[in-house]
Enzyme design. Structure first.
Site, PDB file in Angstrom:
ATOM      1  N   ASP A  13      23.085  48.579  43.546  1.00  0.00           N
ATOM      2  CA  ASP A  13      23.986  48.875  42.437  1.00  0.00           C
ATOM      3  C   ASP A  13      23.649  47.925  41.291  1.00  0.00           C
ATOM      4  O   ASP A  13      23.713  46.714  41.449  1.00  0.00           O
ATOM      5  CB  ASP A  13      25.424  48.683  42.932  1.00  0.00           C
ATOM      6  CG  ASP A  13      26.429  49.329  42.005  1.00  0.00           C
ATOM      7  OD1 ASP A  13      26.042  49.685  40.867  1.00  0.00           O
ATOM      8  OD2 ASP A  13      27.597  49.449  42.402  1.00  0.00           O
ATOM      9  N   ASP A 107      22.880  54.328  37.939  1.00  0.00           N
ATOM     10  CA  ASP A 107      22.784  52.900  38.281  1.00  0.00           C
ATOM     11  C   ASP A 107      23.049  52.592  39.757  1.00  0.00           C
ATOM     12  O   ASP A 107      23.229  51.449  40.117  1.00  0.00           O
ATOM     13  CB  ASP A 107      23.710  52.067  37.378  1.00  0.00           C
ATOM     14  CG  ASP A 107      25.167  52.464  37.527  1.00  0.00           C
ATOM     15  OD1 ASP A 107      25.439  53.476  38.204  1.00  0.00           O
ATOM     16  OD2 ASP A 107      26.026  51.762  36.974  1.00  0.00           O
ATOM     17  N   GLU A 108      23.053  53.620  40.584  1.00  0.00           N
ATOM     18  CA  GLU A 108      23.236  53.365  42.020  1.00  0.00           C
ATOM     19  C   GLU A 108      22.224  54.173  42.822  1.00  0.00           C
ATOM     20  O   GLU A 108      21.966  55.323  42.485  1.00  0.00           O
ATOM     21  CB  GLU A 108      24.608  53.850  42.500  1.00  0.00           C
ATOM     22  CG  GLU A 108      25.803  53.137  41.967  1.00  0.00           C
ATOM     23  CD  GLU A 108      27.047  53.996  42.174  1.00  0.00           C
ATOM     24  OE1 GLU A 108      27.880  53.608  42.987  1.00  0.00           O
ATOM     25  OE2 GLU A 108      27.157  55.067  41.538  1.00  0.00           O
TER      26      GLU A 108
END
Lengths: 409, 366
Positions: A13, A107-108
């Site tokens: 993350d 973003d993960e």
């Protein structure tokens, strides 16, 4: 059958992704409280740097609220190309460590390293290597959660933020879950938290011990899943291959509320082109057109209709949306518009026989080619009068591949 | 009005109009047929406003009259009847239907409400053999559109050129096209292009039995077919039909001669494994072999190969197997000629030794 408890899953993350990318790109922003926003008049904070978070700046705040919390906050207009470029680069880094990579959002990511971690010195070492590689390549921090499944990997990455790395082994799961509030679990939102609270269930430990019959009676089939989640069990695997899309849609909050027919048409055309283009790019055709309208007072509704044939032609999508619009008596100004295409099939790439249609298809192909190369809307239709670009910030659900619906905030 | 009629006669005549009369209740009068009982003859008239049919009914008329009768209900009654049936009107809105000891009362509508039969103005007449017309419809209808937004494609084009004594019938859905040219008896002075709705062409076939020839009277907006005593009136589709002559490739060089049955069987087999809906197959022609293959990432793959007569460069193209199978299925010759140019240009299927029937299939991009 592989024992799912023995899997090693990484959740990676990015820390304050958009803000970190901006701080990396512009040294003057480093160490400062910044908030990433869209370019429209009514934008909100999409991401705040950790420096700004200390002052209570949160995602979703409007500019006025954010400035009140942190008067020296620097506002930065989002640069979507920078984020997508970084995301693609991240995907490349992950693929050096395992082929089983699921880019869950911009973003993960989830990585299944069960079969590869020993090559890199074990679970924690592989996590550290990935962190290092990302730092070297993009100068940004991330947090790595390591666990037997994606639910727990996501949970520990949330706990270990920012710039952290934590491994939860199967034997530690029970202790971790016992006093953990249910709302900390991925997939349990405010509504479910509230409904569980009514049953006297506040922690994951309590959820795991709750009788199946009770949960089933309140939540139906999902009750079983909830109980398993309380025990830290999750059967969803890392999906390295994107699933088939069920719909392709775009929506946008308009820079100001509108009622003028011409303006509505212009936005619908833009949305239709985005939908048509995305469908063509990913090889889909759809038969159902859905139009979503949100009034200024946030009342939201949708209308849909079935076309006679499958299409991914911008003009067909637009015509469908306009027909739906014609059937609506607008009672207020419009705040948000959305267009989507569903009942999807894979485009068989059947060529048309009739000359005019072959030309029309060829034009779309040529336009897509130009826009692929030089950027969206570089080449567009004369009927779509070039208006000021009201760029939104890219949605967190953006993925480098696949056709997930995207909301432009 | 009072008449009596045999069960078989009325059952047959009513079954002919069941697809024409309105099933949904949007315009109640259209779910009725008009019964005109006269001393000189009795007729049934039914219409959906696109098609109108007038067929004679062999009945013994005791008193004349006309009335609109619910077509579906009377058909259901007639099917359950035995022996001769008597139909008698009470007034403009009720009839009594009786046979044996059975009695029915059926609500009707006055004859004045039935749509008027449109006149066919300043018409030219063409005569066809029933077999010729039947063939023209059978061999082109499969390629026509059904629910296309380009509404002219939902019909068959009848193209009559003055002087050459030929009529060309064309069906296309925008992806494939079928075209058949036939001779005809006609005195036509002007070129004529009329588009007959697909549904009308399909319904017309019901009346082909028991007569040898058909005459077609072409008006400005309507086409009237006369088959024996039956009149079948069609409202033509307005608008311009695509230029089909431009679509038929004049000189595809890569000509493959292939057994029609073998090609059909191979396509049927291989398309089992192609993606649903698209029916996509790949055709590879190399030397004297034609290979058909398909693959579906979710299910698996298939490949089959047949021998062909071919001299030329190797060529590969993708096709919707359904389109090729429909065309081959409509042909009758033992061998067919499959003529290709390049993977993205129209391909032509013809029967060996015959030029009149042409099927054009557009490839898929593979």
């Amino acid at each position: 059958m592989v024992n799912i408890m023995s899997r090693i899953i990484l959740c990676i993350d990015m820390d304050a992704f958009f803000a970190s990318v901006e701080q990396k790109a512009n040294p003057r922003l480093r160490g400062k409280a910044i908030g990433v926003i869209g370019s429209g008049a009514r934008t909100v904070i999409t991401t705040a740097s950790y420096e700004a978070r200390k002052f209570g700046v949160k995602t979703g705040m409007n500019i006025w609220e954010a400035k009140k919390a942190c008067p020296h906050l620097i506002l930065v207009i989002a640069n979507n190309a920078r984020y997508t470029h970084t995301c693609k680069g991240l995907e490349e880094i992950y693929s050096r460590f395992t082929p089983d990579v699921e880019i869950y959002s911009i973003d993960e990511a989830f990585l299944d390293v069960t079969a590869t971690h020993h090559l890199f010195g074990g679970p924690e070492e592989i996590g550290r290597s990935i962190k290092r590689s990302i730092k070297e390549a993009f100068g940004i921090n991330c947090t790595v959660g390591i666990a037997p499944n994606i639910l727990l990997a996501k949970l520990v990455s949330d706990i270990a933020k920012p710039d952290g790395l934590r491994w939860i082994k199967p034997e530690d799961v029970e202790g971790l879950m016992e006093d953990l509030p249910v709302k900390e679990l991925w997939g349990i939102g405010a509504k479910i938290t509230e409904r569980l609270a009514v049953l006297g269930i506040r922690t994951c430990g309590e959820l795991g011990r709750a009788p199946s019959s009770l949960l089933r009676s309140k939540f139906g089939i999902y009750g079983e899943t909830l109980k398993a989640m309380g025990k830290g069990i999750c059967s969803r695997h890392v999906q390295a291959k994107p699933e088939d899309a069920r719909s392709i849609g775009h929506s946008m909050t308009l820079p100001r509320d509108i009622r003028e027919r011409k303006e509505i048409e212009a936005y619908l055309f833009k949305l239709s082109e985005m939908v048509g283009r995305r469908a063509r790019k990913h090889g889909y055709m759809g038969k159902t057109i859905v139009l979503v309208i949100r009034y200024a007072d946030f009342e939201t509704f949708s209308r849909q209709s079935m076309l006679l044939d499958f299409t991914n032609d911008t003009h067909d999508v637009y015509e469908g949306a306009i027909t739906l619009l014609n059937g609506i008596h607008l009672k207020d100004k419009i705040r948000l518009l959305g267009v989507s295409l569903s009942t999807l099939i894979h485009d068989p790439h059947q060529l048309p026989l009739i000359e005019e249609e072959r030309k029309r298809k060829a034009v779309l192909r040529a336009m897509d080619y130009v826009n692929d190369r030089y950027g969206e809307f570089k080449l567009t239709w004369g009927s779509y009068i070039a208006r000021e670009r009201e760029a939104g910030v890219i949605s967190p659900s953006w993925k480098p591949s696949g056709v997930k619906s995207v909301h432009l905030k | 009005m009072k008449l009596s009629i045999s069960k078989d006669e009325i059952q047959e005549k009513l079954s002919n109009i069941q697809n024409i009369v309105e099933k949904r209740n949007t315009m109640p009068i259209l779910s009725h047929f008009l019964l005109e009982a006269g001393k000189k003859g009795t007729h049934i008239v039914a219409t959906d406003l696109q098609i109108a049919i007038k067929e004679p009914l062999a009945a013994k008329v005791q008193s004349e009259g006309k009335l609109c009768i619910p077509a579906r209900k009377l058909f259901e009654i007639v099917r359950e009847a035995e022996g001769d049936i008597t139909i008698e009107s009470e007034d403009e809105t009720w009839i009594k239907v009786s046979f044996g000891k059975s009695r029915f009362r059926l609500a009707c509508l006055p004859s004045g409400e039935f749509p008027a039969w449109p006149g066919v103005e300043s018409a030219e007449e063409i005569r066809f053999g029933i077999d010729a017309l039947s063939e023209m419809i059978e061999k082109t209808m499969y390629a026509a559109g059904e629910t296309d937004t380009r509404y002219t494609l939902n019909g068959l084009l009848f193209h009559i050129k003055p002087g050459d004594g030929h009529i060309t019938v064309v069906g296309t859905d925008g992806h494939r096209l079928a075209l058949l040219q036939q001779g005809m008896e006609a005195k036509v002075t002007d070129e004529k292009k009329v588009i007959v709705p697909r549904k009308a062409a399909a319904e017309l076939r019901r009346f082909f039995g028991g007569s040898e020839s058909v005459s077609a009277i072409i008006g400005k907006n309507h086409l009237l077919f006369k088959i024996g005593d039956v009149e079948f009136l069609v409202r033509l589709i307005e608008g311009s039909y695509p230029n089909y002559e431009q679509v038929v490739p004049p000189s595809n060089e890569k000509k493959v001669v292939v057994s029609r049955e073998d090609f059909l069987r191979t396509l049927r087999r291989v398309s089992i494994m192609s993606r649903e809906r698209s029916n996509a197959v790949r055709v590879d022609i190399a030397g004297s072999s034609l290979a058909v293959s398909s693959s579906n990432p979710d299910i698996g793959e298939a490949r089959d190969e047949i021998g062909v007569e071919y001299i030329g460069e190797d060529i590969s193209a993708g096709f919707n197997a359904r389109y090729l199978m429909d065309a081959l299925g409509a042909m009758t010759s033992e061998k067919v000629i499959f003529a290709l140019q390049d993977p993205l240009s129209p391909t032509l299927l013809t029967e060996e030794g015959k030029e009149e029937y042409k099927c054009v299939v557009m490839p898929m991009r593979i």
